[in-house]
Design a protein around this motif. Structure first.
Motif, PDB file in Angstrom:
ATOM      1  N   GLU A   1       0.616   4.016  -2.895  1.00 18.14           N
ATOM      2  CA  GLU A   1       0.315   5.416  -2.555  1.00 18.14           C
ATOM      3  C   GLU A   1       1.324   6.345  -3.214  1.00 18.14           C
TER       4      GLU A   1
ATOM      5  N   ASP B   1       0.830  -1.217   0.000  1.00 16.80           N
ATOM      6  CA  ASP B   1       0.000   0.000   0.000  1.00 16.80           C
ATOM      7  C   ASP B   1       0.860   1.261   0.000  1.00 16.80           C
ATOM      8  N   LYS B   2       2.036   1.181   0.625  1.00 16.40           N
ATOM      9  CA  LYS B   2       2.962   2.326   0.643  1.00 16.40           C
ATOM     10  C   LYS B   2       3.462   2.615  -0.771  1.00 16.40           C
TER      11      LYS B   2
END
Ligand code: SAM
Length: 225
Positions: free
Chosen positions: A213, A209-210
């Motif tokens: 993003e 998810d990092k």
């Protein structure tokens, strides 16, 4: 005062009753009172050393009768009798400013102009403004001593909607595309791309998810520029 605080000062309405929360030395209030811009002032400080520094600046400028210096956490420095019409929160992270506003929302009448100068964390701060019915009236980016600063001026107007990109870049900055704004995002694009490269080379797995993003942000910035 620094160029940064001068730019903040430019957005304080003439005749304002100003609360400067996190005032540190109290330079902003003393300058505005000395110049005859503001009618009343409260300096709020949560920490003892800056609280004493603000008391000293106010005293040395002969303004003890006109600027109340209070040791208090956030908006707790403001009393209804102050009839505050503008609140400045400057030189703190955007999340800290958001938390200060959110913690004591009940102390806001909704008629105060907010003059905010976050050091980073602008997106969550804009999100709070939108969620609480504040419209952004003015935004600017400035660079001083190799740091980028943003100034956000907002007033409560009722429901307002900003898109994800508007919350990220700032709705008015997106329209204006000032040279300082574009230069800021050019620099950030470079940094974020470098981070993505480091992620790709990292020995330990970086949370997906990092990566997603950051990839999305890089995409937005490329679109912007
Ligand atoms: N506003 C000044 C400026 O822009 O130059 C000073 C900025 S200084 C970096 C941040 C100040 O905010 C510090 O003096 C700190 O003690 C104060 N501060 C941080 N959190 C606070 C809070 N919850 N309530 C009041 N002051 C706070």
């Amino acid at each position: 005062m620094s160029e940064r605080l001068e730019r903040v000062a430019a957005h304080i309405p003439a005749g304002a009753r100003l609360a400067d929360i996190g005032s540190d030395h109290g330079y902003l209030l003393v300058a505005l009172m000395t110049r005859g811009v503001i009618a009343a002032a409260v300096a709020g400080e949560v920490a003892l050393t800056p609280f004493h520094a603000a008391q000293r600046t106010v005293r040395e400028n002969g303004l003890s009768q006109r600027i109340a210096v209070r040791l208090a956490n956030g908006l707790a420095a403001i009393e209804p009798e102050d009839r505050i019409s503008a609140i400045s929160l400057c030189g703190m992270g955007g999340e800290t400013i958001r938390d200060i506003l959110d913690r004591d929302k009940a102390r806001l009448t909704g008629y105060e102009r907010l003059i905010l100068q976050p050091n980073g964390g602008e997106q969550p701060l804009r999100q709070w403004l939108m969620d609480n019915g504040y419209r952004i009236l003015h935004e600017e980016v400035l660079r001083e001593n190799r740091f980028n600063y943003e100034i956000i001026v907002a007033e409560r107007t009722g429901p307002v909607r900003y898109s994800t990109q508007e919350l990220y870049f700032g709705p008015l900055q997106l329209q204006k595309r000032s040279p300082a704004f574009l230069a800021k995002w050019q620099r950030l694009l470079h940094l974020k791309r470098r981070t993505l490269t480091h992620f790709a080379q990292a020995r330990q797995a970086v949370p997906e998810d990092k990566v997603q993003e950051l990839t999305q942000q890089v995409g937005w910035i490329v679109e912007l520029l």
